[in-house]
Design an enzyme around this catalytic site. Structure first.
Site, PDB file in Angstrom:
ATOM      1  CB  ILE A  53     -13.018  13.352 -96.529  1.00  0.00           C
ATOM      2  CG1 ILE A  53     -12.893  14.885 -96.529  1.00  0.00           C
ATOM      3  CG2 ILE A  53     -13.254  12.823 -97.919  1.00  0.00           C
ATOM      4  CD1 ILE A  53     -11.674  15.385 -97.289  1.00  0.00           C
ATOM      5  N   GLY A  56     -15.702  17.969 -88.139  1.00  0.00           N
ATOM      6  CA  GLY A  56     -14.945  18.781 -87.193  1.00  0.00           C
ATOM      7  C   GLY A  56     -15.783  19.177 -85.997  1.00  0.00           C
ATOM      8  N   GLY A  59     -18.530  21.604 -88.099  1.00  0.00           N
ATOM      9  CA  GLY A  59     -19.018  21.369 -89.448  1.00  0.00           C
ATOM     10  C   GLY A  59     -18.484  20.085 -90.028  1.00  0.00           C
ATOM     11  CG  ASP A 187      -6.109  26.114 -82.048  1.00  0.00           C
ATOM     12  OD1 ASP A 187      -5.493  25.688 -81.049  1.00  0.00           O
ATOM     13  OD2 ASP A 187      -7.124  25.558 -82.504  1.00  0.00           O
TER      14      ASP A 187
END
Length: 471
Positions: A53, A56, A59, A187
């Site tokens: 789905i 990144g 990964g 982040d």
């Protein structure tokens, strides 16, 4: 089962050898894993992998299920993040989750602080497995919905005032929990904030991606403030805190990053975004603006200053490097800001467009709206998905308008009423004036829309009709 061969493999010129997939940041991506593969985590629990789905920076993310005897459905409640063993970012994130995101720890925290919800993802399992002679690392998590960045791009890159402060309050809850475990996130950004997927979590934002999370203290002893070249400028450059620009880690840094995000969500662009390639220039501008927050706010919001944002940033700047933030004070600043604009902290997320949107031809006439100063700064247009979440003030205004139209309509229909007599007299006058109107139209004069053609007049329009004003 062999991995899929993409079109890129055929173009590479090597028959039967798929081209290696590499992310933009240089990390090798895992080869596609076929749905149905069963893997076992370190706790000996088995998981079945579904279809991918998302991909990144290091990964890939797959749907997953603990029911290994049947295929993984598209409505699966879990996902598995997979990366090649040689990468590393998931290793750091996985160990962070293992320390701070165990379900029992999160539930205990919520109970102690009487929180109905907390946007902290739960660690459900991890381990490693081999697939087509390649070693992979994996971590199991809950499944979430859309990220705020995608929603932001659908709303002219700006959120409404209520949305921004409501999200800010939720993130402060998560940061307080993370900081209690001696970690910082480092982040925070819209793409790392996900809406809940399970029923009942539609108004909850989850802070994900702990790849840059690190410890700011060890057993209660805060790390010292010093330059670390290896970690300098870590994070997403437009939001990186001043401490992170020199490689230092602090709780106040997370609060500063959140402040930059809220500012951008409200005004669409930060003053230093013109030169993001130069990290030192961005750092210098942030230092300058944080030394004069009033000028920063004035530059970002030349028309109307968002109540509370200046106070929030002033508080963050006042914190010492190793000082524990007063999270409740920060939340109260945002709550007071909501109150100043006529809202309340109801926990609901209403993703409205902050940029005025022109009405379609089929929409009701909106010229009658006497919009308050607050409403003029953010549009009341809402997507179909969120139409049921419109704030109470807007709903009350629509109900009042509808009642006004009904009452006036009934008065006009009542035979023998003053209004009915007046309307008949106006009709006679209009009949005598039609010829003149046609002549004006014929010679190219400006055309006015007769009110008789308005299907759904507003109360203000009806008032003008009574005065025989053409609108």
């Amino acid at each position: 089962m062999a991995p899929r061969k993409g079109a890129a493999a055929n173009k590479s010129g090597s028959k039967g050898v798929p081209k290696k997939r590499v992310a933009a940041n240089g990390f090798k991506l895992p080869e596609p894993i076929a749905p149905g593969v069963i893997i076992t985590d370190v706790a000996k629990k088995q998981w079945r992998i579904g279809h991918s789905i998302g991909v990144g920076g290091f990964g890939e993310i797959y749907l997953a299920s603990c029911e290994i005897d049947k295929p993984v459905s598209n409505s699966a409640d879990y996902v598995i993040k997979v990366e090649p063993h040689r990468n590393g970012p998931l290793f750091a994130e996985m160990h962070c989750y293992m320390r701070i995101a165990r379900p029992e720890h999160i539930e205990t925290w919520k109970k102690e602080r009487k929180l109905k919800r907390l946007g902290m993802p739960k660690y459900l399992g991890s381990g490693s497995f081999e697939y087509n002679k390649e070693r992979y690392r994996f971590m199991v998590m809950e499944r979430f919905g859309r990220d705020l960045q995608k929603i932001l791009e659908q709303h002219s890159k700006r959120f409404s005032f209520k949305t921004v402060y409501q999200v800010g309050i939720q993130i402060l809850d998560v940061l307080e929990y993370i900081h209690s475990k001696e970690y910082i996130h480092a982040d925070i950004k819209a793409s790392n904030l996900l809406i809940g997927y399970k029923p009942g979590t539609e108004n909850q934002v989850f802070l994900v991606d702990f790849g840059l999370a690190c410890r700011y203290a060890n057993d209660g002893k805060h790390k010292e403030y010093k330059y670390d070249q290896r970690k300098a400028h870590d994070g997403t450059i437009e939001f990186t805190s001043r401490d992170a620009h020199i490689g230092a880690h602090s709780r106040r840094g997370d609060l500063e990053i959140l402040g930059y995000n809220m500012t951008q969500w409200l005004c669409a662009r930060l003053p230093w975004e013109d030169n993001l390639q130069d990290c030192n220039d961005v750092f210098a501008k942030k230092r300058g603006f944080m030394e004069n927050i009033s000028s920063f706010i004035s530059l970002c919001f030349p028309d109307t200053e968002p109540p509370g944002l200046n106070e929030y940033l002033e508080y963050v700047v006042s914190l010492a490097f190793d000082e524990k933030p007063d999270y409740e004070k920060c939340r109260n600043i945002l709550r007071e800001g909501l109150k100043a604009r006529g809202y309340r902290d109801d926990g609901k997320l209403v993703f409205m467009s902050a940029t005025p949107v022109l009405p379609s031809k089929k929409s009701k006439a909106r010229t009658d709206r006497k919009v308050s100063k607050r409403k003029s700064e953010e549009s009341d247009t809402v997507s179909n998905e969120e139409s049921e979440e419109i704030e109470e003030p807007l709903r009350n205004r629509k109900v009042a308008k509808k009642r006004a139209k009904i009452s006036i309509g009934n008065l006009e229909k009542k035979e023998g009423s003053p209004v009915e007599k007046e309307n008949k007299a106006k009709a006679n006058l209009k009949a005598r004036g039609r010829g003149k109107r046609k002549d004006k139209i014929a010679v190219g004069a400006a055309i006015s829309v007769p009110y008789s053609g308005i299907v759904n007049p507003t109360p203000q329009m009806l008032a003008l009709m009574k005065k025989n004003v053409v609108i």
